[in-house]
Motif scaffolding. Structure first.
Motif, PDB file in Angstrom:
ATOM      1  N   LEU A  31      -3.481   3.892   0.540  1.00 30.11           N
ATOM      2  CA  LEU A  31      -4.284   3.568   1.719  1.00 30.11           C
ATOM      3  C   LEU A  31      -5.413   2.596   1.384  1.00 30.11           C
ATOM      4  CD1 LEU A  31      -4.447   7.012   3.567  1.00 30.11           C
ATOM      5  CD2 LEU A  31      -2.933   5.048   3.992  1.00 30.11           C
ATOM      6  N   ALA A  32      -5.901   2.653   0.152  1.00 26.46           N
ATOM      7  CA  ALA A  32      -6.926   1.689  -0.279  1.00 26.46           C
ATOM      8  C   ALA A  32      -6.352   0.284  -0.306  1.00 26.46           C
ATOM      9  CB  ALA A  32      -7.461   2.076  -1.651  1.00 26.46           C
ATOM     10  N   ILE A  33      -5.080   0.162  -0.713  1.00 26.06           N
ATOM     11  CA  ILE A  33      -4.419  -1.150  -0.736  1.00 26.06           C
ATOM     12  C   ILE A  33      -4.171  -1.632   0.687  1.00 26.06           C
ATOM     13  CG2 ILE A  33      -2.356  -2.411  -1.465  1.00 26.06           C
ATOM     14  CD1 ILE A  33      -2.181  -0.446  -3.830  1.00 26.06           C
ATOM     15  N   TYR A  34      -3.739  -0.731   1.558  1.00 22.78           N
ATOM     16  CA  TYR A  34      -3.561  -1.089   2.968  1.00 22.78           C
ATOM     17  C   TYR A  34      -4.849  -1.675   3.538  1.00 22.78           C
ATOM     18  CZ  TYR A  34       1.073   0.486   4.488  1.00 22.78           C
ATOM     19  OH  TYR A  34       2.418   0.591   4.715  1.00 22.78           O
ATOM     20  N   LYS A  35      -5.953  -1.074   3.185  1.00 26.90           N
ATOM     21  CA  LYS A  35      -7.248  -1.516   3.710  1.00 26.90           C
ATOM     22  C   LYS A  35      -7.524  -2.961   3.326  1.00 26.90           C
ATOM     23  CE  LYS A  35     -12.099  -0.101   4.024  1.00 26.90           C
ATOM     24  NZ  LYS A  35     -13.099   0.906   3.595  1.00 26.90           N
ATOM     25  N   THR A  36      -7.155  -3.350   2.104  1.00 25.43           N
ATOM     26  CA  THR A  36      -7.395  -4.722   1.662  1.00 25.43           C
ATOM     27  C   THR A  36      -6.473  -5.717   2.359  1.00 25.43           C
ATOM     28  OG1 THR A  36      -5.821  -4.610  -0.198  1.00 25.43           O
ATOM     29  CG2 THR A  36      -8.090  -3.876  -0.603  1.00 25.43           C
ATOM     30  N   THR A  37      -5.312  -5.254   2.803  1.00 31.75           N
ATOM     31  CA  THR A  37      -4.354  -6.136   3.472  1.00 31.75           C
ATOM     32  C   THR A  37      -4.610  -6.257   4.971  1.00 31.75           C
ATOM     33  OG1 THR A  37      -2.739  -4.382   3.956  1.00 31.75           O
ATOM     34  CG2 THR A  37      -2.598  -5.467   1.792  1.00 31.75           C
ATOM     35  N   LYS A  38      -5.415  -5.346   5.505  1.00 28.07           N
ATOM     36  CA  LYS A  38      -5.709  -5.296   6.943  1.00 28.07           C
ATOM     37  C   LYS A  38      -4.451  -5.048   7.763  1.00 28.07           C
ATOM     38  CE  LYS A  38      -9.750  -8.290   6.435  1.00 28.07           C
ATOM     39  NZ  LYS A  38     -10.440  -9.541   6.874  1.00 28.07           N
ATOM     40  N   LYS A  39      -3.491  -4.333   7.173  1.00 29.74           N
ATOM     41  CA  LYS A  39      -2.267  -3.933   7.871  1.00 29.74           C
ATOM     42  C   LYS A  39      -2.338  -2.446   8.182  1.00 29.74           C
ATOM     43  CE  LYS A  39      -0.168  -7.973   6.973  1.00 29.74           C
ATOM     44  NZ  LYS A  39       0.223  -8.962   8.008  1.00 29.74           N
ATOM     45  N   GLN A  40      -1.597  -2.034   9.194  1.00 29.76           N
ATOM     46  CA  GLN A  40      -1.571  -0.634   9.581  1.00 29.76           C
ATOM     47  C   GLN A  40      -0.537   0.144   8.764  1.00 29.76           C
ATOM     48  OE1 GLN A  40      -3.618   0.954  11.826  1.00 29.76           O
ATOM     49  NE2 GLN A  40      -4.723  -1.004  11.843  1.00 29.76           N
ATOM     50  N   ALA A  41      -0.897   1.339   8.340  1.00 27.43           N
ATOM     51  CA  ALA A  41       0.019   2.183   7.559  1.00 27.43           C
ATOM     52  C   ALA A  41       0.886   3.013   8.498  1.00 27.43           C
ATOM     53  CB  ALA A  41      -0.778   3.086   6.627  1.00 27.43           C
ATOM     54  N   ASP A  42       1.846   2.362   9.125  1.00 25.97           N
ATOM     55  CA  ASP A  42       2.768   3.037  10.046  1.00 25.97           C
ATOM     56  C   ASP A  42       4.038   3.438   9.300  1.00 25.97           C
ATOM     57  OD1 ASP A  42       1.024   2.597  12.210  1.00 25.97           O
ATOM     58  OD2 ASP A  42       1.856   0.578  12.504  1.00 25.97           O
ATOM     59  N   LYS A  43       4.576   4.579   9.658  1.00 30.11           N
ATOM     60  CA  LYS A  43       5.837   5.061   9.094  1.00 30.11           C
ATOM     61  C   LYS A  43       5.833   4.994   7.563  1.00 30.11           C
ATOM     62  CE  LYS A  43       8.582   4.098  13.210  1.00 30.11           C
ATOM     63  NZ  LYS A  43       8.523   5.514  13.611  1.00 30.11           N
ATOM     64  N   VAL A  44       4.940   5.761   6.962  1.00 25.66           N
ATOM     65  CA  VAL A  44       4.855   5.832   5.507  1.00 25.66           C
ATOM     66  C   VAL A  44       4.945   7.287   5.057  1.00 25.66           C
ATOM     67  CG1 VAL A  44       3.461   3.741   5.371  1.00 25.66           C
ATOM     68  CG2 VAL A  44       2.328   5.968   5.499  1.00 25.66           C
ATOM     69  N   ARG A  45       5.446   7.476   3.844  1.00 28.44           N
ATOM     70  CA  ARG A  45       5.500   8.801   3.226  1.00 28.44           C
ATOM     71  C   ARG A  45       5.051   8.680   1.775  1.00 28.44           C
ATOM     72  NH1 ARG A  45      11.057  11.666   3.636  1.00 28.44           N
ATOM     73  NH2 ARG A  45      12.018   9.752   4.413  1.00 28.44           N
ATOM     74  N   PHE A  46       4.604   9.798   1.209  1.00 29.50           N
ATOM     75  CA  PHE A  46       4.109   9.813  -0.159  1.00 29.50           C
ATOM     76  C   PHE A  46       4.835  10.895  -0.946  1.00 29.50           C
ATOM     77  CE2 PHE A  46       0.793   8.586   2.830  1.00 29.50           C
ATOM     78  CZ  PHE A  46       0.445   7.336   2.365  1.00 29.50           C
ATOM     79  N   ILE A  47       5.452  10.500  -2.061  1.00 31.10           N
ATOM     80  CA  ILE A  47       6.286  11.424  -2.833  1.00 31.10           C
ATOM     81  C   ILE A  47       5.880  11.390  -4.301  1.00 31.10           C
ATOM     82  CG2 ILE A  47       8.644  12.018  -3.522  1.00 31.10           C
ATOM     83  CD1 ILE A  47       8.267   9.671  -0.638  1.00 31.10           C
ATOM     84  N   VAL A  48       5.709  12.566  -4.890  1.00 26.92           N
ATOM     85  CA  VAL A  48       5.428  12.695  -6.315  1.00 26.92           C
ATOM     86  C   VAL A  48       6.488  13.600  -6.925  1.00 26.92           C
ATOM     87  CG1 VAL A  48       3.845  13.613  -8.045  1.00 26.92           C
ATOM     88  CG2 VAL A  48       2.953  12.323  -6.090  1.00 26.92           C
ATOM     89  N   GLU A  49       7.100  13.152  -8.024  1.00 26.37           N
ATOM     90  CA  GLU A  49       8.121  13.950  -8.709  1.00 26.37           C
ATOM     91  C   GLU A  49       7.918  13.888 -10.216  1.00 26.37           C
ATOM     92  OE1 GLU A  49      12.094  14.267  -6.025  1.00 26.37           O
ATOM     93  OE2 GLU A  49      11.979  12.518  -7.353  1.00 26.37           O
ATOM     94  N   ASN A  50       8.500  14.868 -10.895  1.00 29.84           N
ATOM     95  CA  ASN A  50       8.455  14.931 -12.351  1.00 29.84           C
ATOM     96  C   ASN A  50       9.848  14.687 -12.903  1.00 29.84           C
ATOM     97  OD1 ASN A  50       8.828  17.264 -14.786  1.00 29.84           O
ATOM     98  ND2 ASN A  50       7.238  15.722 -15.041  1.00 29.84           N
ATOM     99  N   HIS A  51       9.996  13.687 -13.797  1.00 30.32           N
ATOM    100  CA  HIS A  51      11.299  13.379 -14.390  1.00 30.32           C
ATOM    101  C   HIS A  51      11.127  12.947 -15.839  1.00 30.32           C
ATOM    102  CE1 HIS A  51      14.040  13.604 -10.938  1.00 30.32           C
ATOM    103  NE2 HIS A  51      13.055  13.118 -10.215  1.00 30.32           N
TER     104      HIS A  51
END
Length: 264
Positions: free
Chosen positions: A59-79
């Protein structure tokens, strides 16, 4: 709607792939799945912390681009093997593309031994490889580097991608026999059969004193396309020899053009 799995390790370099994905989604309906995987064990509490860290980072990167964060998901996994984890999740969620960054200057010489290089040679899902120097700009021109042998199969795939952005396509082929007899006639026929208002062809004589990479890099710098499109399965050995070898590292092929790799 297209779905892109965007990988990140929270590094500054990985921000390039994120910015490209954001630009992609700003031009065509698209869902972005921001994905982080590592090989350290996580408790449920630690995983939640990582997910919050990932969300904050994106979201910090989105803020710098001035684009809206629509239809996003966040995934963390261990491999244990990050590349295998990325492919497994991309298949699980039916991603259309995997988006990943290179590790530093020299887009191909810094692929050697990295997660990106492993994905290029193993991923069944098209791969977007984004150089660390990438800066956001509208996607409006695709340069398709072709050996011509499967133009009838590959070009329709390139057209589908270009249509997402109403982008033009320039097909580039390099051959040392470009101006000789039947070769010249064959190239003219191909151009006549497949060119259109949106598709143009560029046949260039290959100077054997210079590498294919050298010819391609000259045209990339001249045209500044939005994406370089390549296919690898039928010419995997050729691809590895030209783009993932130690000679490539010495040559230092460097470009700020994102690369879309199809493995067919």
């Amino acid at each position: 709607m297209k779905k892109i799995l965007v990988t990140t390790d929270f590094s500054d370099i990985s921000k390039a792939a994120i910015r490209f994905a954001i630009q992609f989604a700003s031009q065509t309906p698209c869902e972005l799945l921001f994905y982080n995987a590592d090989n350290s064990s996580h408790s449920d509490h630690k995983k939640n912390e990582q997910e919050n860290k990932l969300k904050k980072f994106i979201l910090a990167i989105y803020k710098t681009t001035k684009k809206q964060a629509d239809k996003v998901r966040f995934i963390v996994e261990n491999h244990v093997h990050v590349d295998k984890g990325i492919i497994a999740y991309a298949q699980k969620c039916n991603a259309d593309f995997i988006c990943i960054n290179t590790s530093g200057p020299g887009i191909f010489n810094h692929l050697i031994g990295t997660t990106a290089s492993k994905l290029i040679t193993t991923s069944p899902i098209p791969l977007l490889v984004i150089p660390y120097t990438y800066r956001m700009k509208p996607i409006d021109l695709l340069l398709y580097a072709s050996d011509i042998t499967r133009i009838g199969v590959e070009l329709p795939w390139v057209k589908k991608i270009a249509a997402l952005f109403d982008a033009n396509i320039t097909v580039h082929h390099y051959n040392e026999f470009i101006d000789q007899g039947d070769f010249k006639n064959d190239f003219n026929t191909i151009s006549q059969n497949y060119q259109s208002d949106k598709v143009s062809f560029y046949f260039k004589k290959l100077n054997i004193e210079f590498s294919l990479l050298n010819h391609l890099q000259v045209d990339l710098r001249k045209l500044k396309p939005s994406i370089l499109v390549m296919f690898t399965k039928q010419n995997r050995d050729w691809f590895e020899r030209h783009f993932l070898s130690s000679k490539t590292k010495e040559f230092g092929f460097d470009t700020n053009v994102p690369i879309l790799v199809f493995r067919k």
